[in-house]
Write a protein that holds these residues in place. Sequence first.
Motif, PDB file in Angstrom:
ATOM      1  N   PRO B 197       0.913  -1.258  -0.008  1.00 33.24           N
ATOM      2  CA  PRO B 197       0.163  -0.001   0.110  1.00 33.24           C
ATOM      3  C   PRO B 197       0.688   1.383   0.014  1.00 33.24           C
ATOM      4  N   THR B 198       1.300   1.441  -1.075  1.00 33.77           N
ATOM      5  CA  THR B 198       2.121   2.549  -1.278  1.00 33.77           C
ATOM      6  C   THR B 198       1.678   3.380  -2.698  1.00 33.77           C
ATOM      7  N   PRO B 199       1.672   4.648  -3.027  1.00 25.20           N
ATOM      8  CA  PRO B 199       1.361   5.214  -4.281  1.00 25.20           C
ATOM      9  C   PRO B 199       2.398   4.545  -5.414  1.00 25.20           C
ATOM     10  N   SER B 200       3.451   4.388  -5.011  1.00 22.60           N
ATOM     11  CA  SER B 200       4.658   3.837  -6.087  1.00 22.60           C
ATOM     12  C   SER B 200       4.281   2.574  -6.447  1.00 22.60           C
ATOM     13  N   ALA B 201       3.858   1.680  -5.532  1.00 30.67           N
ATOM     14  CA  ALA B 201       3.503   0.181  -5.587  1.00 30.67           C
ATOM     15  C   ALA B 201       2.287   0.037  -6.484  1.00 30.67           C
ATOM     16  N   LEU B 202       1.449   0.913  -6.385  1.00 33.74           N
ATOM     17  CA  LEU B 202       0.051   0.949  -6.923  1.00 33.74           C
ATOM     18  C   LEU B 202       0.146   1.283  -8.211  1.00 33.74           C
ATOM     19  N   SER B 203       0.930   2.470  -8.737  1.00 41.81           N
ATOM     20  CA  SER B 203       1.123   2.618  -9.968  1.00 41.81           C
ATOM     21  C   SER B 203       2.028   1.729 -10.837  1.00 41.81           C
ATOM     22  N   ASP B 204       2.724   0.999 -10.235  1.00 41.58           N
ATOM     23  CA  ASP B 204       3.312  -0.095 -10.579  1.00 41.58           C
ATOM     24  C   ASP B 204       2.757  -1.226 -11.030  1.00 41.58           C
ATOM     25  N   LEU B 205       1.692  -1.530 -10.280  1.00 42.61           N
ATOM     26  CA  LEU B 205       0.856  -2.633 -10.033  1.00 42.61           C
ATOM     27  C   LEU B 205      -0.172  -2.580 -11.432  1.00 42.61           C
ATOM     28  N   LYS B 206      -0.575  -0.935 -11.654  1.00 43.66           N
ATOM     29  CA  LYS B 206      -1.363  -0.775 -12.705  1.00 43.66           C
ATOM     30  C   LYS B 206      -0.880  -0.972 -13.955  1.00 43.66           C
ATOM     31  N   ARG B 207       0.461  -0.777 -13.945  1.00 41.04           N
ATOM     32  CA  ARG B 207       1.183  -1.265 -15.323  1.00 41.04           C
ATOM     33  C   ARG B 207       1.313  -2.660 -15.631  1.00 41.04           C
ATOM     34  N   VAL B 208       1.787  -3.377 -14.501  1.00 45.48           N
ATOM     35  CA  VAL B 208       1.888  -4.965 -14.703  1.00 45.48           C
ATOM     36  C   VAL B 208       0.236  -5.442 -14.871  1.00 45.48           C
ATOM     37  N   VAL B 209      -0.674  -4.885 -14.373  1.00 48.68           N
ATOM     38  CA  VAL B 209      -1.920  -5.348 -14.910  1.00 48.68           C
ATOM     39  C   VAL B 209      -2.414  -5.152 -16.297  1.00 48.68           C
ATOM     40  N   GLU B 210      -1.966  -4.269 -16.747  1.00 52.80           N
ATOM     41  CA  GLU B 210      -1.947  -3.927 -18.187  1.00 52.80           C
ATOM     42  C   GLU B 210      -1.582  -4.778 -19.176  1.00 52.80           C
ATOM     43  N   VAL B 211      -0.270  -5.177 -18.522  1.00 49.59           N
ATOM     44  CA  VAL B 211       0.538  -6.055 -19.526  1.00 49.59           C
ATOM     45  C   VAL B 211      -0.143  -7.578 -19.469  1.00 49.59           C
ATOM     46  N   ALA B 212      -0.557  -7.868 -18.133  1.00 49.57           N
ATOM     47  CA  ALA B 212      -1.147  -9.411 -18.125  1.00 49.57           C
ATOM     48  C   ALA B 212      -2.245  -9.265 -18.788  1.00 49.57           C
ATOM     49  N   ARG B 213      -2.962  -8.146 -18.566  1.00 46.07           N
ATOM     50  CA  ARG B 213      -4.372  -8.082 -19.472  1.00 46.07           C
ATOM     51  C   ARG B 213      -4.034  -8.181 -21.118  1.00 46.07           C
ATOM     52  N   PHE B 214      -3.011  -7.471 -21.308  1.00 51.76           N
ATOM     53  CA  PHE B 214      -2.755  -7.451 -22.904  1.00 51.76           C
ATOM     54  C   PHE B 214      -2.616  -9.012 -23.261  1.00 51.76           C
ATOM     55  N   PHE B 215      -1.700  -9.580 -22.323  1.00 50.30           N
ATOM     56  CA  PHE B 215      -1.540 -11.041 -22.807  1.00 50.30           C
ATOM     57  C   PHE B 215      -2.703 -12.160 -22.717  1.00 50.30           C
ATOM     58  N   LYS B 216      -3.742 -11.637 -22.007  1.00 52.32           N
ATOM     59  CA  LYS B 216      -4.943 -12.288 -21.648  1.00 52.32           C
ATOM     60  C   LYS B 216      -4.470 -13.617 -20.634  1.00 52.32           C
ATOM     61  N   VAL B 217      -3.742 -13.096 -19.388  1.00 49.51           N
ATOM     62  CA  VAL B 217      -3.509 -13.843 -18.621  1.00 49.51           C
ATOM     63  C   VAL B 217      -4.279 -13.401 -17.269  1.00 49.51           C
ATOM     64  N   PRO B 218      -5.198 -14.260 -16.694  1.00 51.13           N
ATOM     65  CA  PRO B 218      -5.999 -13.913 -15.587  1.00 51.13           C
ATOM     66  C   PRO B 218      -5.119 -13.708 -14.397  1.00 51.13           C
ATOM     67  N   ALA B 219      -5.620 -12.742 -13.454  1.00 48.29           N
ATOM     68  CA  ALA B 219      -4.566 -12.309 -12.353  1.00 48.29           C
ATOM     69  C   ALA B 219      -5.372 -12.013 -11.186  1.00 48.29           C
ATOM     70  N   GLY B 220      -4.679 -12.156 -10.102  1.00 50.19           N
ATOM     71  CA  GLY B 220      -5.210 -11.830  -8.702  1.00 50.19           C
ATOM     72  C   GLY B 220      -4.281 -11.242  -8.008  1.00 50.19           C
ATOM     73  N   VAL B 221      -4.390 -10.365  -7.025  1.00 49.47           N
ATOM     74  CA  VAL B 221      -3.444  -9.661  -6.237  1.00 49.47           C
ATOM     75  C   VAL B 221      -3.550  -9.872  -4.854  1.00 49.47           C
ATOM     76  N   VAL B 222      -2.180  -9.883  -4.463  1.00 46.74           N
ATOM     77  CA  VAL B 222      -1.780 -10.016  -3.267  1.00 46.74           C
ATOM     78  C   VAL B 222      -1.437  -8.772  -2.376  1.00 46.74           C
ATOM     79  N   LEU B 223      -1.798  -8.283  -1.594  1.00 43.31           N
ATOM     80  CA  LEU B 223      -1.545  -6.956  -0.724  1.00 43.31           C
ATOM     81  C   LEU B 223      -0.725  -7.321   0.486  1.00 43.31           C
ATOM     82  N   ASN B 224       0.791  -7.080   0.253  1.00 44.79           N
ATOM     83  CA  ASN B 224       1.630  -7.385   1.361  1.00 44.79           C
ATOM     84  C   ASN B 224       1.975  -6.158   2.024  1.00 44.79           C
ATOM     85  N   ARG B 225       2.453  -6.127   3.240  1.00 44.02           N
ATOM     86  CA  ARG B 225       2.673  -5.197   4.164  1.00 44.02           C
ATOM     87  C   ARG B 225       1.342  -4.382   4.380  1.00 44.02           C
ATOM     88  N   ALA B 226       0.104  -4.914   4.563  1.00 41.47           N
ATOM     89  CA  ALA B 226      -1.140  -4.444   4.113  1.00 41.47           C
ATOM     90  C   ALA B 226      -1.258  -3.133   5.101  1.00 41.47           C
TER      91      ALA B 226
END
Lengths: 310, 294, 146
Positions: B197-226
């Motif tokens: 839960p930091t703005p940097s990590a969220l920004s990077d998460l969004k980018r990797v989600v975009e990549v996963a979606r682009f390659f049509k890979v289903p994804a789920g998220v783990v929130l560490n150091r919640a």
Amino acid sequence: MNSELRPEIIQAFFKTGFSTPVIGVTGGKGGVGKTTVAVNLAAAVAARGRKVALVDADVDAPNAAILLGLSLDNPVDVPVTQPVFDHQKCSDCKLCISACRLNSLFRPKEKTILLMGECNGCEACFLVCPSDAISRGRRSVGTTYKNTSGKLTLYTGELHPGLEESALVVTAVKKRVFAEADQFDCILIDTSPGTHCNVIDALKGATHVLAVTEPTPLGAHDLDLMLSLLDMFKVSRSIFINRADLPGRMNEIQDVAATHETQIETGLKLDEDLLASYVNGVPVVDAYPDSLAAKTFMALADNLIMEYLP
Amino acid sequence: MKEIVILSGKGGVGKSSLTAAVGHLLAEKYKVVLADTDVDAPNLDLVLGAELESTHGITASDKAFIDYDLCSRCMECVDVCRFSSIIGEDEPVIVSYSCEGCGACTLVCPLEAISIQPVENGKLNILNSGSIRVVAGELGIGESSSGRLVDVVKRRAREEAELMGSDLLLTDGPPGIGCPVIASLKGVDYAILVTEPTPSALSDLKRVVEVARFFKVPAGVVLNRAGLHGKSRNAVLSYLKENELDLLVEIPYDPLLPKALAQGGLAVSMYPDAPASVAIRELTKTVDAMLAGK
Amino acid sequence: MKLCITADGNSIESLTDSSFGRAPWLIIVDTEQYTVVEAIENSGVNASQGAGIAAAQTIADKGALGLLTGRVGPKAQAALQAAGVKIYENIGRCSVREALEQFNAGKYQESTGTAEYGSGCGSGKGGGRGSGGRGMGRGQGRRGGM
């Protein structure tokens, strides 16, 4: 890579054409706090009244703007050349197909060449075409940005998600700042994690490099890799130990440092002030100037200014 | 056999530790192969305390080489290189770390003095940790073509999995979103995206989600150091909800995790009742259910 | 008709191979005669990149009308579609002869999913992904915020 680099390559690594000192901030391991250090160091140098350029060359995931609370302005596209085929002129020699080492060109039928795979803009196909049937198109691979806030100017390189051409975006953002280097007293470069070629490209021209690490087994391992890389280019360097509060392996860091004859410049524990500044997008030297973290960065800035700035 | 990759976008959020912990727990029930595709800084073996069984040099990179006996010093190659990788005043010198091996220089050399040759750019390490087989790639310092090395690691990991009759290939992915991340995503059944839960990590998460979606890979998220930062945690949870991404588990910040790591062990083994260990076991149950269900 | 089957060896008794770009052999068979028209050693096995496209080029050049293999990646799929080659996937692990028997018995369905023409780049929501038939196959995707 050969550990013995030719002197021309080492010379080319350092040649910049300007006198402004360049400080690289790198680390090998992801998440050690490179960007935190780079941002706060830049803010500290700016707080001392010097004009500083901070370059975010972590183009896969550039976060410096977030830590500074800045938006990304003045976009400039980063293009790569792509071949455009004129099938009327094509003589069907198929030389372009064999010239493309990425096997990206496909000929479904006579006199028809299609770009089907990755293209890195090498232009081999242009070189071999005897019929002038290929012209230069372009494809965007990323964007560079420039924002100024007081004495600090942030240059950011950002790769479009899904693409592979990080190297081109790193080169582009460095080119952009180096073209304006004379305007600054100091240039700081934040690299991506790793020790691969994009990190080298980001560090090119560095007068000095800060290797950021953390006192953990992973941190020590990756610091060793990073220092080996810096050894190859014989770059002046020192170590910044972040998360000095983490349990355990400080002596391993010291061993690695000694092996590579590298000084430990300073270190910092993660405290509430630093964390708060991190999540709020304000450098700690501005948000909490009396904090230990702020004082550490100001002292670091003073040392670097004394050592490297005119 | 199912393939799951663990990615994050942001470095340092706990990918390797989580991969090791989940792999370790699942190995109680399944035959598990772990692949370490963070080839720049492979750490999985350190986290697991795995023993090296074998190491092989990998040539997954091509570079230009000049035969100076043939070279006439015409310097035509210097201008044609689009990657600024040929320099020199008196004679051309290939800057091998940035050479892309494209061969354009070979096409202009009037004397065929340049050739493109495969070079060793890394190592493939086979390790064992208990019953877990680990296939790790290690990029040479300063080398390039990390994506191709990831391909080699995955191919070998799949072969090992087939040999073992394995049910699960769990891959520790690289940070970022570039070429090696894309290579690690190809052909997987599911991506577990770790964030904090930091703005940097969220920004990077969004980018990797975009990549996963682009390659049509289903994804789920783990929130560490919640619990690190409440406001950012809310931002992450909102983002997940708006984008219909599963929150697989929240792992609380737990000082026992780095403590175990510093002692060279896994928290789930050394401190099984620690809050983070409990959460990781919950995640493992979810993954187990996914494996059974699919 | 001429059908290409990916295999471990160069004869009709060889075992099939499920990868396309990295299969050691590309065997062109005559589906009616059960004969091997040509067995091509796949140089793409060692290719750094684009093994699928290179293999697709071989098939197109040999005039095969169909390809029977394990799985075809998106770029190779787009190339094969551009060349009018029909794709059949999920080949059984058996001899090439047995695979051909299965093919003739109608066991394999044609894969007709739309290939993302030149996919692997140009991400961004919707915009920029080329569709089949346009010359360049590279989307100009812009990064969309999620």
